[in-house]
Design a protein around this motif. Structure first.
Motif, PDB file in Angstrom:
ATOM      1  N   ALA A  46       0.873  -0.994  -0.178  1.00 31.57           N
ATOM      2  CA  ALA A  46       0.031   0.012  -0.035  1.00 31.57           C
ATOM      3  C   ALA A  46       0.845   1.363   0.153  1.00 31.57           C
ATOM      4  CB  ALA A  46      -0.991   0.227   1.224  1.00 31.57           C
ATOM      5  N   LEU A  47       2.111   1.196   0.767  1.00 27.08           N
ATOM      6  CA  LEU A  47       2.838   2.460   0.696  1.00 27.08           C
ATOM      7  C   LEU A  47       3.428   2.524  -0.687  1.00 27.08           C
ATOM      8  CD1 LEU A  47       4.618   4.589   2.367  1.00 27.08           C
ATOM      9  CD2 LEU A  47       5.952   2.709   2.807  1.00 27.08           C
ATOM     10  N   ALA A  48       3.869   1.518  -1.332  1.00 28.50           N
ATOM     11  CA  ALA A  48       4.450   1.750  -2.514  1.00 28.50           C
ATOM     12  C   ALA A  48       3.351   2.455  -3.545  1.00 28.50           C
ATOM     13  CB  ALA A  48       4.935   0.646  -3.171  1.00 28.50           C
ATOM     14  N   ILE A  51       2.877   6.360  -2.948  1.00 30.69           N
ATOM     15  CA  ILE A  51       3.638   7.142  -3.236  1.00 30.69           C
ATOM     16  C   ILE A  51       3.968   7.210  -4.931  1.00 30.69           C
ATOM     17  CG2 ILE A  51       6.233   7.465  -3.227  1.00 30.69           C
ATOM     18  CD1 ILE A  51       6.384   6.324  -0.437  1.00 30.69           C
ATOM     19  N   GLU A  52       3.597   6.049  -5.433  1.00 30.50           N
ATOM     20  CA  GLU A  52       3.438   6.148  -6.902  1.00 30.50           C
ATOM     21  C   GLU A  52       2.683   6.786  -7.273  1.00 30.50           C
ATOM     22  OE1 GLU A  52       3.471   2.046  -7.646  1.00 30.50           O
ATOM     23  OE2 GLU A  52       5.611   1.561  -7.375  1.00 30.50           O
ATOM     24  N   ARG A  53       1.380   6.938  -6.674  1.00 30.58           N
ATOM     25  CA  ARG A  53       0.115   7.538  -7.323  1.00 30.58           C
ATOM     26  C   ARG A  53       0.513   9.240  -7.002  1.00 30.58           C
ATOM     27  NH1 ARG A  53      -5.697   6.497  -4.746  1.00 30.58           N
ATOM     28  NH2 ARG A  53      -5.350   4.441  -5.732  1.00 30.58           N
ATOM     29  N   GLY A  54       1.045   9.347  -5.870  1.00 32.93           N
ATOM     30  CA  GLY A  54       1.510  10.497  -5.520  1.00 32.93           C
ATOM     31  C   GLY A  54       2.427  11.382  -6.443  1.00 32.93           C
ATOM     32  N   VAL A  55       3.302  10.658  -6.729  1.00 34.00           N
ATOM     33  CA  VAL A  55       4.323  11.027  -7.416  1.00 34.00           C
ATOM     34  C   VAL A  55       3.946  11.522  -8.861  1.00 34.00           C
ATOM     35  CG1 VAL A  55       6.698  10.716  -8.640  1.00 34.00           C
ATOM     36  CG2 VAL A  55       6.225  10.265  -6.152  1.00 34.00           C
ATOM     37  N   ALA A  56       2.843  10.551  -9.625  1.00 39.38           N
ATOM     38  CA  ALA A  56       2.232  10.748 -10.695  1.00 39.38           C
ATOM     39  C   ALA A  56       1.363  11.869 -10.873  1.00 39.38           C
ATOM     40  CB  ALA A  56       1.421   9.505 -11.201  1.00 39.38           C
ATOM     41  N   ALA A  57       1.023  12.531  -9.686  1.00 41.15           N
ATOM     42  CA  ALA A  57       0.120  13.661  -9.664  1.00 41.15           C
ATOM     43  C   ALA A  57       1.120  15.015  -9.788  1.00 41.15           C
ATOM     44  CB  ALA A  57      -0.585  13.841  -8.321  1.00 41.15           C
TER      45      ALA A  57
END
Length: 329
Positions: A46-48, A51-57
């Motif tokens: 879930a952490l990965a 963070i991946e979703r956040g960075v994509a934003a």
């Protein structure tokens, strides 16, 4: 540990991005939550994904295992795992800063763990529990900075209170690259900004607004030269956080005021109902957005069912607002 005459950061006095280029931070700063599973362990999957979703934003940087990430509730081993996952998930697209703090000896351990995990820098949080004078907190920063080559952003909050003089003193340290304020005294902060700038010359250095739900006070901080700020909202509604950031940067007062009135102010009013909601509301909102964020660790508590429903209404209002092509204040 390095001796007092061998400072490991002498040749590295500014933030290094994941791509290895020296530069300063820009944009909205993403402070992810730390997901836990039903047994209370770190949910690495879930952490990965979070963070991946956040960075994509499109944030300017990731600050992992900090206040929103429940640094206070982590031990060094799981902390290192969390930082490593963040570094891997960002894949060099943005810098990764890790929380650091606690007792002096533990702070050194956290700093070393962050370095092993590949972090680009540290956010140095206040020491736990003790009351200390500005001289003591300056020594604390100096001794942590001496133990690491990582760039450090110093966080003034709670018991970590600086004078303009002690702020300038730690700003001169080779690897201290920023000062973050979580006290909200704008008079003192203005004097700190002036004192630090006078003390460091052309050294790259940045100031940050670290107040809870920093968007509420960012127009005031920006007026005294503090343009960067933490955004917990980015965890669960990056479109709202980015819309607000653009409005502030473009000096769109109508849009700023509409977002403050209809989204941020109601969120702060809900946050203030229970101590610790600054973390648990964000974690709940992240879960509502599809990330298995899980519960907070004690001594924090999760929101009541009534407060979760209120949170849903606030988020819906914010999203409806940013979806409008024009905003009428």
């Amino acid at each position: 540990m390095n001796s007092a005459n061998e400072h490991p950061a002498t040749q590295e006095s500014s933030v290094r991005t994941g791509a290895g280029r020296t530069g300063q931070l820009r944009g909205v700063l993403f402070f992810p939550v730390t997901p836990f599973d039903a047994s209370g362990e770190v949910n690495t999957t879930a952490l990965a994904g979070h963070i991946e979703r956040g960075v994509a934003a499109g944030p300017g940087a990731v600050f992992v295992a900090c206040g929103t990430g429940e640094f206070h509730a982590l031990e060094p081993g799981e902390f290192e795992t969390i930082v490593r996952i963040a570094v891997e998930a960002t894949a060099g697209r943005v810098p990764v800063f890790a929380g650091c703090g606690g007792s002096l000896m533990l702070a050194r351990r956290f700093a070393a763990a962050a370095a092993r995990a590949g972090a680009n820098g540290l956010l140095l949080l206040p020491p736990y529990l003790v009351t200390c004078p500005p001289e003591g907190i300056a020594r604390y920063v100096e001794q942590v900075a001496m133990a690491t080559s990582l760039p450090i952003i110093v966080y003034q909050r709670n018991n970590a209170v600086f004078t303009p003089g002690t702020a300038a003193r730690v700003a001169r340290l080779p690897n201290v690259v920023g000062f973050k304020d979580g006290l909200g005294n704008l008079d003192t902060m203005q004097r700190i900004v002036l004192a630090v700038r006078a003390a460091i010359g052309d050294k790259p250095f940045q100031f940050f607004n670290g107040m809870p739900t920093a968007e509420m006070s960012q127009p005031a901080y920006r007026a005294i030269g503090v343009t960067l700020y933490s955004s917990a909202v980015f965890c669960f509604a990056p479109e709202i956080a980015l819309a607000y950031y653009r409005a502030v940067e473009e000096d769109d007062r109508r849009r700023v005021e509409a977002l403050l009135e209809r989204f941020y102010a109601p969120l702060v009013e809900l946050r203030n109902k229970v101590p610790g909601y600054a973390v648990s509301l964000v974690k709940t909102a992240t879960e509502l957005g599809g990330i298995a964020a899980g519960p907070v660790r004690a001594p924090l508590v999760m929101p009541t069912a009534e407060h979760v429903e209120e949170l849903k209404r606030i988020i819906a209002a914010g999203r409806a607002l940013v979806a409008q092509p024009q905003v009428t204040a």
